[in-house]
Write a protein that holds these residues in place. Sequence first.
Motif, PDB file in Angstrom:
ATOM      1  N   LYS A   2     141.558  45.336 172.535  1.00 11.98           N
ATOM      2  CA  LYS A   2     140.166  45.345 172.974  1.00 11.98           C
ATOM      3  C   LYS A   2     139.662  44.018 173.305  1.00 11.98           C
ATOM      4  O   LYS A   2     140.041  43.206 172.434  1.00 11.98           O
ATOM      5  CB  LYS A   2     139.260  46.014 171.767  1.00 11.98           C
ATOM      6  CG  LYS A   2     137.835  46.533 172.120  1.00 11.98           C
ATOM      7  CD  LYS A   2     137.219  47.059 170.841  1.00 11.98           C
ATOM      8  CE  LYS A   2     135.709  47.143 171.491  1.00 11.98           C
ATOM      9  NZ  LYS A   2     134.829  47.789 170.156  1.00 11.98           N
ATOM     10  N   LEU A   4     136.117  41.402 173.807  1.00  9.80           N
ATOM     11  CA  LEU A   4     134.730  41.601 173.477  1.00  9.80           C
ATOM     12  C   LEU A   4     134.109  40.241 174.027  1.00  9.80           C
ATOM     13  O   LEU A   4     134.960  39.056 174.055  1.00  9.80           O
ATOM     14  CB  LEU A   4     134.530  41.361 171.815  1.00  9.80           C
ATOM     15  CG  LEU A   4     134.625  42.689 171.076  1.00  9.80           C
ATOM     16  CD1 LEU A   4     134.805  42.146 169.653  1.00  9.80           C
ATOM     17  CD2 LEU A   4     133.786  43.595 171.455  1.00  9.80           C
ATOM     18  N   ARG A  19     123.193  39.152 166.425  1.00  7.76           N
ATOM     19  CA  ARG A  19     122.814  40.182 166.921  1.00  7.76           C
ATOM     20  C   ARG A  19     124.161  40.894 167.791  1.00  7.76           C
ATOM     21  O   ARG A  19     124.963  40.063 168.411  1.00  7.76           O
ATOM     22  CB  ARG A  19     121.902  39.761 168.222  1.00  7.76           C
ATOM     23  CG  ARG A  19     121.078  40.944 168.991  1.00  7.76           C
ATOM     24  CD  ARG A  19     119.889  40.808 169.637  1.00  7.76           C
ATOM     25  NE  ARG A  19     120.593  39.656 170.474  1.00  7.76           N
ATOM     26  CZ  ARG A  19     119.750  38.718 171.202  1.00  7.76           C
ATOM     27  NH1 ARG A  19     118.568  39.037 171.066  1.00  7.76           N
ATOM     28  NH2 ARG A  19     120.153  37.532 171.874  1.00  7.76           N
ATOM     29  N   GLN A  20     123.839  42.039 167.847  1.00 10.04           N
ATOM     30  CA  GLN A  20     125.116  42.947 168.438  1.00 10.04           C
ATOM     31  C   GLN A  20     124.465  43.985 169.377  1.00 10.04           C
ATOM     32  O   GLN A  20     123.428  44.601 168.796  1.00 10.04           O
ATOM     33  CB  GLN A  20     126.041  43.569 167.496  1.00 10.04           C
ATOM     34  CG  GLN A  20     127.177  44.414 167.973  1.00 10.04           C
ATOM     35  CD  GLN A  20     128.179  44.683 166.774  1.00 10.04           C
ATOM     36  OE1 GLN A  20     127.844  44.433 165.803  1.00 10.04           O
ATOM     37  NE2 GLN A  20     129.085  45.629 167.253  1.00 10.04           N
ATOM     38  N   THR A  21     125.101  43.952 170.768  1.00  9.86           N
ATOM     39  CA  THR A  21     124.437  44.956 171.661  1.00  9.86           C
ATOM     40  C   THR A  21     125.888  45.575 172.044  1.00  9.86           C
ATOM     41  O   THR A  21     127.097  45.186 171.563  1.00  9.86           O
ATOM     42  CB  THR A  21     124.008  44.338 172.845  1.00  9.86           C
ATOM     43  OG1 THR A  21     124.803  43.418 173.670  1.00  9.86           O
ATOM     44  CG2 THR A  21     122.606  43.359 172.462  1.00  9.86           C
ATOM     45  N   ASP A  22     125.562  46.480 173.168  1.00  9.07           N
ATOM     46  CA  ASP A  22     126.705  47.213 173.655  1.00  9.07           C
ATOM     47  C   ASP A  22     127.688  46.193 174.421  1.00  9.07           C
ATOM     48  O   ASP A  22     129.097  46.542 174.683  1.00  9.07           O
ATOM     49  CB  ASP A  22     126.450  48.282 174.488  1.00  9.07           C
ATOM     50  CG  ASP A  22     125.653  49.446 173.732  1.00  9.07           C
ATOM     51  OD1 ASP A  22     126.015  49.568 172.546  1.00  9.07           O
ATOM     52  OD2 ASP A  22     124.894  50.230 174.425  1.00  9.07           O
ATOM     53  N   SER A  23     127.069  45.265 174.950  1.00  9.76           N
ATOM     54  CA  SER A  23     127.808  44.412 175.882  1.00  9.76           C
ATOM     55  C   SER A  23     128.318  43.174 175.254  1.00  9.76           C
ATOM     56  O   SER A  23     129.399  42.443 175.856  1.00  9.76           O
ATOM     57  CB  SER A  23     127.096  44.090 177.016  1.00  9.76           C
ATOM     58  OG  SER A  23     125.965  43.327 176.924  1.00  9.76           O
ATOM     59  N   GLU A  24     127.779  42.429 174.254  1.00 11.24           N
ATOM     60  CA  GLU A  24     128.134  41.505 173.639  1.00 11.24           C
ATOM     61  C   GLU A  24     127.729  41.117 171.995  1.00 11.24           C
ATOM     62  O   GLU A  24     126.860  42.131 171.707  1.00 11.24           O
ATOM     63  CB  GLU A  24     127.338  40.020 174.301  1.00 11.24           C
ATOM     64  CG  GLU A  24     125.742  40.171 174.221  1.00 11.24           C
ATOM     65  CD  GLU A  24     125.332  38.962 175.030  1.00 11.24           C
ATOM     66  OE1 GLU A  24     126.053  38.480 175.887  1.00 11.24           O
ATOM     67  OE2 GLU A  24     123.866  38.639 174.589  1.00 11.24           O
TER      68      GLU A  24
END
Length: 70
Positions: A2, A4, A19-24
């Motif tokens: 995977k 990231l 912070r965590q989002t779907d893309s980063e």
Amino acid sequence: MKTLLIKVKPNSQETKIIRQTDSEIIIALAAPATDGKANLELIKFLKKTFKKDIIILRGKTSRTKLIKIS
């Protein structure tokens, strides 16, 4: 395998995920961005978090990095 996208903020008070989002993922690192210390801190932190092998694919001298988790 995977991959990231990670953004790092070196010279922070502690190493943690900000912070965590779907893309980063944005991660604060306690280590300075000199002599590869921040990269080593990032790899150590991610290995502990994911319990997998971590490799920096791109961005060894940048704040934005592409990480491979295997």
